[in-house]
Design an enzyme around this catalytic site. Structure first.
Site, PDB file in Angstrom:
ATOM      1  N   GLY C  42       0.853  -1.184   0.000  1.00 24.29           N
ATOM      2  CA  GLY C  42       0.000   0.000   0.000  1.00 24.29           C
ATOM      3  C   GLY C  42       0.886   1.230   0.000  1.00 24.29           C
ATOM      4  N   SER C 284     -16.962   9.886   0.210  1.00 29.16           N
ATOM      5  CA  SER C 284     -15.864  10.702   0.738  1.00 29.16           C
ATOM      6  C   SER C 284     -16.312  11.794   1.710  1.00 29.16           C
ATOM      7  CB  SER C 284     -15.140  11.366  -0.423  1.00 29.16           C
ATOM      8  OG  SER C 284     -14.300  12.384   0.059  1.00 29.16           O
ATOM      9  N   ARG C 337     -14.860  12.890  12.337  1.00 29.51           N
ATOM     10  CA  ARG C 337     -15.655  11.708  12.016  1.00 29.51           C
ATOM     11  C   ARG C 337     -16.334  11.080  13.232  1.00 29.51           C
ATOM     12  NH1 ARG C 337     -11.328   9.229   7.640  1.00 29.51           N
ATOM     13  NH2 ARG C 337     -11.833  10.773   6.052  1.00 29.51           N
ATOM     14  N   HIS C 429     -14.213   2.044   9.264  1.00 30.01           N
ATOM     15  CA  HIS C 429     -13.427   2.562   8.157  1.00 30.01           C
ATOM     16  C   HIS C 429     -11.918   2.400   8.351  1.00 30.01           C
ATOM     17  CE1 HIS C 429     -12.364   5.052   4.819  1.00 30.01           C
ATOM     18  NE2 HIS C 429     -11.824   5.985   5.565  1.00 30.01           N
TER      19      HIS C 429
END
Lengths: 253, 232, 666
Positions: C42, C284, C337, C429
């Site tokens: 990644g 998003s 968030r 997430h």
């Protein structure tokens, strides 16, 4: 919720040396499922029957990683334009449909198992020159070179390629030119990539040829099936870059 | 010259050759058509025979004509090589179901350029044997026009176009050529890298008009002569 | 035991500079003979492997994907933060540092976070030099947008595909090193264990996923960049193959797992719609720049919408509750968030949810469309345009900004978000927790490093939007290549490792036995069914809000599930072939252990902070009630054996430069 009864004809091949065949499976799905979730349901039932599940590749299921790859009723990633297999939903099929699922086929993409193929040829093409030779730490300030908005946007359009290989699967010639030209365009359009553009195009085209991909007849099936809408304009740009690099410059590939 | 042979045998080099020879043949078709249209005069072939004489004796044209023969052969051979290579690249196992869609061309024509080309090649062999070879071998009668002797190609043409089978063969071949051009015309520009958001649409339109009008006019000639001679 | 974070001495703003100037370095001629294993490709892994290759180390890089371009970093949509201050809006390294520490609810290490903010600007420079096509303005310079929890505009983006473009940039750099021979790439290889020699990490056992063969690889150091463990919840925004195995195997070999209960629930995901569902899709955070979150004020309206009798547009403006704007006027829809997710949950718990399951709220673009439409009309010189014209122009602007996200939403739900508000709900997430690492990104196992989401280091109890890409690339390009040198400088006399050594053979044998035992159960239930049940337990009891009672119950449930797994799982096929079910079984087995550790950690942390919300610990207004006196520490857990309770080690968090205050976005 609408339940649909479907007949799947899926390519089964236990390994590279197996000849392979289409096998038929009934499956029940509903319109909210994604195509891969429908295959999950099939696999779950195969496992419950102690049979070997269908091997297929998938990962992000958001249409961006480029892992999923299958030809659905003759079209890579299925009937919807601009859509990867994982983003295809069953509401686009009807009760009673027969769906034929095959792997991406090309000599350069040998089958590993069932619907799983080896796409490392793409990696080797990128390794041949699909990069800017800059080490970490060498870069100047990001705003030092202004780039026209339109140019940056075109470079992005080309860079949006997810490397799934649908272009190769769709092409009657199994040509990889859309994939290769997308990378060449992405980098050739940007000032950062222009420096090595001449060498890059020769090296990448050379590697593409070595991998055994076919040659482009401008059928544009690649563009029609590309889940990211990569344009064949890029192929023209690659041709241009290649011709000017081989014939019009002193750079040797 | 290693770099040059590498270039010529690269995928893009091979495509370039197809494109350039194809474009030349496209140009040639116009010249050929202009000549053939002389057949439409009701002058018992005078203009046509004089045109044929000019084409076979004028030195610059003769030189170009050798180029033409070469380009036809190169286009055919290279096309055949590409076709074979592309079939090989596809691999031994075909799709059980295959749909070929295209965005900028006729998918059927584009994916069958090899077959279309083969038919055109067969047509060419017969066509050249019937007319060009007869002329070259001096097998034709001569006619005098204002003191100039010209081979009477017209009579051979006229005889051929009185045969229903040949007329059908010529017309069908023109349809095939039309399809070949429908894809080939714009494709040759794309191969040369001549793709431009402003001009490509124009090239495509010209290509489509060209690939309909030119073969249609070619096909018109045998039809016209056939029906004229049949007294219809 | 107190853990030592090895934070360099000196003032906060000087630490990294001084560290770099004084750290030991491996000479170029020695680097060639030093091997480093990087697991994962990644952002962190690809960047680290490429950078280490550039430095001259002999790198071996591994991914279980078919290509190093597919890791889930690729799915990040919104952007990447950097303290460039290109907007002239008062941004600075300090401000980015402060926002990140505060956003993480003061549960991250000051020195690490400051370093992250310091190198952030170089990441953008590096990415642009690689050809990453960031969004630009008409003047040709880079564009920015805002993200949650922040009052400046510091997020760089490439449409809605920032992660993809950054990963492709790293992948290209990695490809270059592969071509140069400095990186040996192993695709379709999954690491299944770490090999320790004399207590140091000296290699890995990886399974060739095509042939099924177990292979041994030796190196002087091992870097894990294997991502987070969000898939322990089964349904998450992670990719299907994201897993904890590499990290968990390291834990089983002695590495500590830090703050495992810190998981991020992202507020804007497409709600769950069915039992067979395999994953959740993120919308998003950048959408909250323009989207307004609301539910109906009246329960009757909510019910009518759930039952399909009313549409969102039928609800009058005065009957809507824009609850984020109401509760947090200072930040409005752009609160962090954790705060946004919890507020959505509260609304749905009150019976105001708007999807059939009751778990969903609206994200509405109508006012943004109107606002943009008017401004566009103005710029086109249209005065008093008709309403349809305004909407048309506004939709064009919104399309330009978020087109691909809207398209994705439409593909999945079959609804047109330009006409009807999106329906969203929070979903798992990201995992802030991870392997414990010191300032050098080295775990407590010498020679074993962890980078990116795999480590716990920079985000505390909550990660701010657009900071994951920043951290992954910071670790990979600009931190690890330096800090690994301090370890390797002592290893220049160590020859390459012979993988025929006993340690390698023994570890390989253990891996083989583990695989055989999974295949040997031959029970009746599929791996997937266990995973689904585990996910449900985790979501119900260790998700958005947690209680001691629920967690205790969940721990028992997981233990029972694990027992059932080893008694009745069915894994088809054999170990010596391409066998995705076997891969999955091994991953789920590890999730079953990791899940329990998360629960233990959540039970231990008797406070609410960031993504960890314990219902017992909240303020009267329902906000998280943090306990700095007792819990200002990193909880690092040591594995003690099968069925044993792990041991807790604490690393106290000392704040010299910022003063933990009550985190308020009101």
């Amino acid at each position: 919720m609408q339940t649909m009864k479907l007949t799947l004809k899926i390519w089964r091949q236990s390994g590279p040396n197996d000849k392979g065949r289409l096998e038929t499976y009934p499956v029940e799905a509903n319109e909210h499922m994604s195509f891969l979730e429908m295959l999950d349901v099939l696999n779950e039932s195969l496992i419950n029957d102690r049979k070997t599940p269908v091997a297929f590749e998938h990962d992000c299921r958001e249409g961006i990683c480029g892992t999923c790859n299958m030809v659905i009723n003759g079209q890579p990633h299925g009937p919807m334009g601009g859509t990867t297999t994982c983003q295809l939903h069953m509401r686009h099929f009807k009760d009673g449909d027969t769906i034929v699922i095959e792997p991406f086929r090309a000599r350069a993409f040998p089958v590993i198992r069932d619907l799983v193929v080896d796409r490392e040829a793409f990696d080797r093409i990128i390794q041949a020159g699909g990069y800017v030779s800059v080490n970490a730490g060498q870069a100047q300030d990001a705003n030092a070179i202004p780039i026209e908005k339109e140019t940056a946007s075109r470079a992005f359009d080309a860079a949006a390629c997810i490397g799934c290989g649908a272009c190769v699967a769709a092409c009657p010639n199994a040509s990889a030119m859309l994939f290769v030209s997308a990378k060449i365009s992405h980098l050739a359009l940007l000032p950062q990539g222009k420096v090595e553009a001449k060498k890059r195009v020769q090296a990448m085209v050379n590697q593409m040829d070595l991998e055994g991909f076919g040659m482009c007849s401008n059928v544009t099936a690649c563009e029609a099936e590309c889940p990211k809408g990569i344009s064949v304009e890029n192929i023209a740009r690659m041709n241009r870059e290649y011709l000017s690099s081989t014939l019009g410059s002193e750079v040797q590939g | 010259m290693n770099w040059f042979t590498n270039f010529l045998t690269s995928s893009i080099g091979r495509k370039l050759i197809m494109s350039l020879t194809g474009l030349f043949l496209i140009l040639f078709l116009v010249v050929h058509l202009i000549g053939n249209l002389q057949l439409l005069y009701s002058d018992e072939g005078e203009k046509f025979n004089l045109y044929a004489l000019f084409m076979t004796t004028f030195t610059p044209i003769k030189i170009i004509s050798y180029g033409l023969y070469a380009f036809i052969v190169i286009h055919a051979v290279q096309g055949w090589i590409l076709w074979r290579k592309n079939v090989a690249a596809r691999g031994p196992q075909g799709y059980a179901v295959k749909v070929t869609r295209a965005t900028g061309t006729n998918a059927r024509a584009a994916s069958n350029m090899g077959w279309l080309g083969t038919i055109i090649f067969v047509f060419l062999v017969i066509h050249l044997y019937q007319f060009w070879l007869q002329m070259k071998m001096g097998a034709l009668e001569s006619k005098m026009y204002d003191g100039v002797a010209a081979a009477d190609l017209y009579t051979v043409v006229k005889a051929t176009y009185m045969n229903t089978g040949f007329v059908v063969f010529y017309v069908v071949s023109m349809v095939v050529i039309g399809f070949h051009l429908w894809h080939g015309f714009q494709s040759s520009f794309q191969t040369l890298g001549l793709n431009h958001r402003k001009y490509t649409p124009l090239i495509k339109i010209i290509g489509k008009v060209y690939s309909v009008v030119i073969p249609a006019l070619f096909a018109l000639i045998p039809l016209y002569m056939y029906f004229k001679n049949a007294g219809l | 035991m107190m853990l030592d974070g090895k934070i360099p001495a000196g003032p906060l703003t000087e630490k990294w500079t001084q560290y770099k100037s004084t750290m030991p370095i491996v000479a170029p001629n020695n680097k060639r003979n030093i091997e480093v294993i990087v697991v994962g490709t990644g952002l962190a892994g690809a960047a680290a492997a490429a950078s280490l290759g550039e430095l001259g180390y002999a790198v071996k890089c591994f991914t279980f994907h078919d290509s190093p371009r597919r890791a889930h970093s690729i799915a990040a949509q919104g952007g990447i933060n950097a303290a460039k201050n290109y907007r002239n809006d008062g941004d600075s390294t300090w401000r980015l540092f402060y926002d990140t520490i505060k956003g993480g609810d003061y549960r991250a290490r000051e020195a690490n976070v400051y370093r992250l903010a310091e190198v952030s600007a170089s990441i953008i420079d590096q990415a642009v030099a690689q050809g990453v096509p960031f969004a630009r303005e008409y003047g040709g310079l880079l564009e920015n947008r805002s993200f949650g929890g922040v009052q400046v505009s510091r997020t760089f983006y490439a449409r809605g595909q920032t992660g993809q473009q950054l990963l492709i940039g790293a992948y290209q750099s990695l490809s270059r090193q592969i071509a140069l021979g400095s990186v040996e790439m192993h695709n379709r290889h999954e690491m299944l264990d770490v090999v320790l020699v004399d207590g140091k990490a000296r290699g890995i056992i990886a399974r060739n996923l095509v042939t099924g063969k177990l292979e041994r690889f030796g190196a002087h150091a091992v870097v894990l960049a294997t991502g987070g463990y969000g898939n322990v919840f089964y349904l998450s925004t992670n990719a299907m193959n994201c897993n904890v195995t590499a990290a968990w195997r390291a834990v089983r070999r002695g590495a500590y797992m830090a703050n495992p209960c810190f998981t991020q629930i992202h507020p804007t995901c497409i709600p769950q719609y069915g039992e067979y569902q395999s994953k959740l899709t993120l919308m998003s955070e950048s959408l909250r720049n323009d989207g307004r979150v609301w539910v109906p004020k009246k329960k009757e309206d909510a019910q009518a919408i759930r039952e399909g009798r009313k549409k969102a547009t039928d609800i009058a403006e005065t009957d809507r509750d824009y609850f984020l704007e109401r509760r947090y006027p200072a930040f409005g829809n752009l609160v962090p968030r954790d705060v946004a997710s919890r507020a959505a949950k509260v609304a749905c718990d009150e019976g105001l949810g708007i999807v059939p399951t009751g778990l969903g709220v609206f994200l509405d673009f109508a006012s943004a469309i109107e606002r943009y439409g008017k401004s566009k009309a103005n710029s086109m010189g249209l005065h008093n345009p008709e309403r349809p014209k305004i909407i048309e122009l506004g939709e064009e602007v919104v399309k330009e900004k978020y087109g691909n996200l809207f398209e994705m939403y439409e593909k999945i739900t079959g609804e047109d978000p330009y006409k009807m508000p999106m329906k969203i709900y929070p979903a798992v997430h990201y995992t802030m927790g991870g392997l414990w690492v010191d300032y050098n990104l080295e775990t407590n196992v010498p020679g074993l490093f962890a980078a990116g989401e795999c480590n716990f280091s920079d985000h505390g109890a909550n990660r701010l939007g657009a900071s994951a890409l920043m951290q992954g690339l910071a670790d990979g390009y600009f931190v690890l290549p330096y800090t690994i040198g301090t370890y390797l400088a002592n290893d220049i006399r160590t020859p390459k490792f012979d993988t025929n050594r006993e340690e390698f053979a023994a570890t390989e044998k253990e891996v083989r036995e583990r695989l055989d035992s999974l295949l040997g159960v031959q029970g009746t239930q599929s791996v997937e069914s266990f995973h689904r049940r585990l996910g449900k337990i985790m979501w119900d009891y260790c998700g958005m809000s947690r209680t001691a009672e629920g967690l205790t119950k969940a721990r028992t449930m997981i233990r029972e599930l694990r027992e059932a797994f080893y008694k009745d799982v069915f894994v088809p096929g054999s170990a010596n072939e391409f066998n995705p079910e076997l891969e999955k079984a091994h991953r789920v087995a590890d999730f079953l252990e990791m899940g329990e550790l998360m629960i233990l950690d959540a039970l231990n942390r008797n406070e609410s902070c960031g993504g960890h919300f314990r219902e017992e610990f909240q303020t009267p207004e329902g906000e998280a009630d943090r306990d700095d006196d007792n819990y200002a520490y990193v909880a690092a857990w040591e594995y003690k054996g099968w069925g044993e309770d792990p041991t807790l080690h604490k690393e106290p968090l000392i704040f010299n430069d910022v003063h933990p205050s009550k985190r308020s976005y009101k």
